[in-house]
Design an enzyme around this catalytic site. Structure first.
Site, PDB file in Angstrom:
ATOM      1  N   ASP A 163       0.800  -1.116   0.160  1.00 23.75           N
ATOM      2  CA  ASP A 163      -0.008   0.165  -0.051  1.00 23.75           C
ATOM      3  C   ASP A 163       1.168   0.995   0.216  1.00 23.75           C
ATOM      4  OD1 ASP A 163      -1.483   2.813   0.602  1.00 23.75           O
ATOM      5  OD2 ASP A 163      -2.471   1.138   1.351  1.00 23.75           O
ATOM      6  N   HIS A 164       0.998   1.380  -1.217  1.00 18.47           N
ATOM      7  CA  HIS A 164       1.961   2.560  -0.939  1.00 18.47           C
ATOM      8  C   HIS A 164       2.087   3.875  -0.448  1.00 18.47           C
ATOM      9  CE1 HIS A 164      -0.884   4.888  -3.358  1.00 18.47           C
ATOM     10  NE2 HIS A 164      -0.105   6.511  -3.651  1.00 18.47           N
TER      11      HIS A 164
ATOM     12  N   HIS B  85      -5.512   2.859   1.389  1.00 17.08           N
ATOM     13  CA  HIS B  85      -4.461   4.016   2.007  1.00 17.08           C
ATOM     14  C   HIS B  85      -5.570   4.487   4.069  1.00 17.08           C
ATOM     15  CE1 HIS B  85      -3.155   3.224  -1.509  1.00 17.08           C
ATOM     16  NE2 HIS B  85      -3.594   3.779  -2.185  1.00 17.08           N
TER      17      HIS B  85
HETATM   18  C1  BG6 Z   1      -3.962   4.740  -5.957  1.00 20.84           C
HETATM   19  C2  BG6 Z   1      -5.155   5.496  -6.878  1.00 20.84           C
HETATM   20  O1  BG6 Z   1      -3.817   3.581  -5.080  1.00 20.84           O
HETATM   21  O2  BG6 Z   1      -3.631   6.248  -5.238  1.00 20.84           O
HETATM   22  C3  BG6 Z   1      -5.027   6.467  -7.226  1.00 20.84           C
HETATM   23  O3  BG6 Z   1      -5.388   4.239  -7.147  1.00 20.84           O
HETATM   24  C4  BG6 Z   1      -5.023   7.639  -6.538  1.00 20.84           C
HETATM   25  O4  BG6 Z   1      -6.909   5.989  -7.746  1.00 20.84           O
HETATM   26  C5  BG6 Z   1      -3.514   7.132  -5.840  1.00 20.84           C
HETATM   27  O5  BG6 Z   1      -4.964   8.903  -7.207  1.00 20.84           O
HETATM   28  C6  BG6 Z   1      -3.102   8.416  -5.221  1.00 20.84           C
HETATM   29  O6  BG6 Z   1      -1.531   8.452  -4.353  1.00 20.84           O
HETATM   30  P1  BG6 Z   1      -1.105   9.595  -4.077  1.00 20.84           P
HETATM   31  O7  BG6 Z   1       0.627   8.525  -3.377  1.00 20.84           O
HETATM   32  O8  BG6 Z   1      -0.795  10.668  -5.053  1.00 20.84           O
HETATM   33  O9  BG6 Z   1      -1.689  10.262  -3.081  1.00 20.84           O
END
Ligand code: BG6
Length: 499
Positions: free
Chosen positions: A187-188, A250
């Protein structure tokens, strides 16, 4: 001080990337790898095998790797010159046999020591292929390290299923071939420095934790706001929606770190045990509460930063009558000793006024204000706002005397900025996560019970959405969401803290 990573060095290994010609590889994985190469974090003999259906030669793949990181330092070109490529289908044994042959070549000690039988398989493919690739790997013995090797790990990306049932089925399939401790679920958000800093803020300081509970905190807000729309992912998003795309993963991860009990150590099991305990204490609205406690909405055309943008139903790949939600807000509670009675409001949406992810711990008002009412009108409650992104930092909001003869009190803020304190932007999430997967630190990866618990608690809401309630509200692109989202807080007497 600088914000560069404290440098770990990877053991020798072969990184096998499935989906090597895809978007995630080009946008995130190759730049992260190039940055690790630049910082000297990669062992000399690190091998990379790209695997995809696109018909490329080794040279065409290397060229792709160089183009994906145009501003890379010379070290990247050195690594890339040894990259290999396998073109093939994931249901074809020949693909895995070819991978085996190349792995054997890379393993054998050469000038730089080879890759020593260690393997990291990264599945940057669509999720529907995870099971097939895992089975293909296992059929060819690739779920075990090669000769003399110490590990074979599998990295997968969200979404982990579409609901509890499919998430459990996916895990069952993966567990037929790989042990849980070999699986690294990304989960990044967990790779973001500011998300990790939640633990540092709470547990490396003595002034916050004593007030981090129901006695002092009035309510908690989590906002994950995006100004972007669905970009080129309309058809994917149609089957996902904001609840699956952002809330299940997230938002739940950020909540878990913010509200969990202190862990005795930074041991991966200890941290993940605390996170899952917290997720188990969250009370999401039941099916009969969804109307009152959940808002579901979709964006209309509007204007963002002076640019006219289309509504969701006009995006490419989207059904013109779509009812997919691009915004969700809800009121949760956490049924444990620390948080009983403290409402937790979460909201996320696309095409909102501004890109901003924040956690706001909003404190209770003082029990008594000795100042005349008109002198403190508009005074906001104290809040500690964790600015996850962009403009990474922390804001402490409090009241201060406005200069003058009377005791007029206004709201002011103290700011901490990562950029100012540490110089430069924090490293990309993928860089940290890739390095941790290579070095074998699972702390920031999502364990199977966390995934399941997050699905379990959203299940009644998913079912309600599928049946069409709460009704789909609409909001103008460039706003902070529908009116219903503001109304969600009214019964408690609160307002959203807009970034
Ligand atoms: C991803 C979603 O996991 O996270 C995207 O699939 C979203 O829809 C993105 O835009 C948001 O990531 P960050 O790091 O830009 O907040």
């Amino acid at each position: 001080m600088t914000a560069r990573l404290a440098q770990a060095k990877t053991p020798p290994l072969s990184l096998v990337m499935f989906g090597a010609s895809g978007d995630l590889t080009a946008r995130k994985l190759l730049p992260a790898l190039a940055s690790l190469a630049d910082k000297g974090s990669l062992a000399g003999g690190t091998g990379l095998i790209g695997v995809a259906r696109t018909k490329w030669s080794d040279d065409e793949f290397r060229d792709h790797c160089l183009k994906a990181v145009p501003d890379a330092k010379p070290a990247w070109a050195g690594f890339a010159s040894r990259f290999r490529y396998v073109s093939g289908n994931y249901d074809d044994d020949a693909t895995f046999e070819r991978i085996l042959e190349i792995l054997a070549e890379l393993d054998s000690p050469s000038g730089d020591g080879g890759t020593a039988g260690n393997r990291l398989f990264y599945l940057a493919t669509i999720p529907a292929l995870f099971g097939e690739v895992a089975r293909g790997l296992a059929r060819h013995g690739l779920n075990h390290p090669g000769p003399g090797g110490k590990f074979a790990r599998l990295v997968i990306e969200k979404p982990f299923g579409r609901n509890l049932e499919t998430a459990m089925a996916l895990d069952e399939t993966l567990h037929e071939s790989f042990e849980e401790n070999q699986i690294y679920r990304i989960d990044h958000y967990m790779g973001k420095e500011t998300v990790q800093n939640v633990l540092a803020l709470r547990f490396a300081n003595s002034i916050f934790e004593p007030v981090w509970n129901r006695r002092y905190v009035g309510h908690v807000h989590v906002t994950v706001a995006e100004s972007l729309g669905v970009e080129h992912r309309g058809s994917f998003y149609e089957s996902a929606g904001a609840l699956r795309d952002i809330v299940q993963n997230h938002v739940m991860q950020v909540l878990a770190l913010t509200l969990m009990e202190p862990s005795a150590t930074m041991d991966p099991t200890a941290i993940r045990d605390e996170k899952v305990k917290l997720l188990r204490s969250i009370m999401a609205p039941r099916a009969d509460e969804v109307e009152k406690a959940v808002v579901r909405a979709q964006y209309l055309p509007g204007t963002i930063e002076g640019q006219a943008v289309p509504g969701y139903r006009n995006e490419d790949g989207v059904d013109p009558r779509s009812t997919t939600e691009t915004f969700v807000a809800m009121r949760l509670t956490v049924d444990n000793w620390r948080w009983a009675g403290v409402p937790v409001f979460i909201r996320t949406g696309k095409r909102l006024a501004k890109r901003s992810t924040e956690v706001a711990m909003v404190f209770q008002r003082p029990p008594h204000l000795p100042f005349a009412g008109q002198l403190v009108r508009g005074l906001q409650p104290n809040a500690l706002i964790l600015r996850i992104q962009p403009d990474e930092g922390i804001t402490l909001r409090f009241g201060a005397k406005v200069p003058g003869q009377d005791y007029r009190v206004g709201t002011v803020a103290m700011q901490f900025s990562y950029k100012e304190a540490f110089g430069g932007d924090p490293p990309e999430a993928y860089e940290r996560l890739l390095l941790d997967a290579m070095t074998g630190d699972p702390t920031l990866f999502i364990r199977t019970d966390e995934v399941e618990q997050a699905w379990r608690l959203l299940e009644p809401i998913q079912e309600a959405f599928a049946e069409g309630y709460p009704h789909l509200s609409l909001y103008e692109a460039g706003s902070w969401g529908p009116l219903e989202a503001a109304r969600l807080l009214e019964p408690d007497g609160y307002e959203w803290v807009n970034p």
